[in-house]
Design a protein around this motif. Structure first.
Motif, PDB file in Angstrom:
ATOM      1  N   GLY A  34       0.814  -1.211   0.000  1.00 27.63           N
ATOM      2  CA  GLY A  34       0.000   0.000   0.000  1.00 27.63           C
ATOM      3  C   GLY A  34       0.844   1.256   0.000  1.00 27.63           C
ATOM      4  N   GLU A  46      -2.880   6.738   5.355  1.00 26.75           N
ATOM      5  CA  GLU A  46      -2.870   5.574   4.476  1.00 26.75           C
ATOM      6  C   GLU A  46      -3.941   5.792   3.406  1.00 26.75           C
ATOM      7  N   CYS A  49      -4.228   0.592  -0.992  1.00 24.26           N
ATOM      8  CA  CYS A  49      -3.441  -0.628  -0.931  1.00 24.26           C
ATOM      9  C   CYS A  49      -4.084  -1.676  -1.821  1.00 24.26           C
ATOM     10  N   CYS A  94       5.591   3.695   0.033  1.00 22.91           N
ATOM     11  CA  CYS A  94       4.913   2.415  -0.119  1.00 22.91           C
ATOM     12  C   CYS A  94       5.333   1.491   1.018  1.00 22.91           C
ATOM     13  N   HIS A  97       2.094  -4.798   3.724  1.00 22.32           N
ATOM     14  CA  HIS A  97       1.081  -5.169   4.692  1.00 22.32           C
ATOM     15  C   HIS A  97       1.356  -6.578   5.193  1.00 22.32           C
ATOM     16  N   CYS A 103      -5.977  -3.984   3.935  1.00 21.67           N
ATOM     17  CA  CYS A 103      -4.547  -3.676   4.059  1.00 21.67           C
ATOM     18  C   CYS A 103      -4.250  -2.198   4.293  1.00 21.67           C
ATOM     19  N   TYR A 107       1.225  -2.592   8.849  1.00 20.41           N
ATOM     20  CA  TYR A 107       2.339  -2.822   7.927  1.00 20.41           C
ATOM     21  C   TYR A 107       3.643  -2.866   8.703  1.00 20.41           C
TER      22      TYR A 107
END
Length: 120
Positions: A34, A46, A49, A94, A97, A103, A107
């Motif tokens: 993600g 976030e 993902c 990036c 996960h 997701c 992570y």
């Protein structure tokens, strides 16, 4: 485990960019990958993902504008960003996960980010 984000840059409002995340040490068809972004003075967000089974997820702020995809052969995940606006300005990272489905949380590895700047 390594993740390398690239593709950032300076773009005018309304424009597009495509970010790439090249990974090593694992395969993108076994782990979700993600993106989160961090803007100065703002909390980490976030934004999208793709889970290990290929299901995409988006946060509301990018839904309909961003599209995540992956290339299993090249072990790379992409984030196509359209209709960018100045609020999208941030460093984009990036991540890997560690779960199995949803997701956008959870992570364990992330790489160095790539700067995205959207001018008005």
């Amino acid at each position: 485990v390594q993740l390398q984000a690239s593709g950032g840059g300076l773009v005018q409002a309304g424009g597009s960019l495509r970010l790439s995340c090249a990974v090593s040490g694992f395969t993108v068809d076994r782990y979700g990958v993600g993106w989160f972004r961090q803007a100065p003075g703002k909390e980490r967000e976030e934004i999208s993902c793709i889970s290990s089974d290929g299901t995409p997820y988006y946060t509301d702020s990018v839904k309909g504008r961003f599209t995540i995809s992956r290339d299993n052969a090249n072990n790379t995940v992409y984030l196509q960003m359209n209709t960018l606006n100045p609020e999208d300005t941030a460093v984009y990272y990036c991540y890997r996960h560690y779960g199995k489905s949803y997701c956008l949380v959870g992570y364990d590895y992330w790489g160095q980010g790539t700067q995205v700047t959207v001018s008005s």
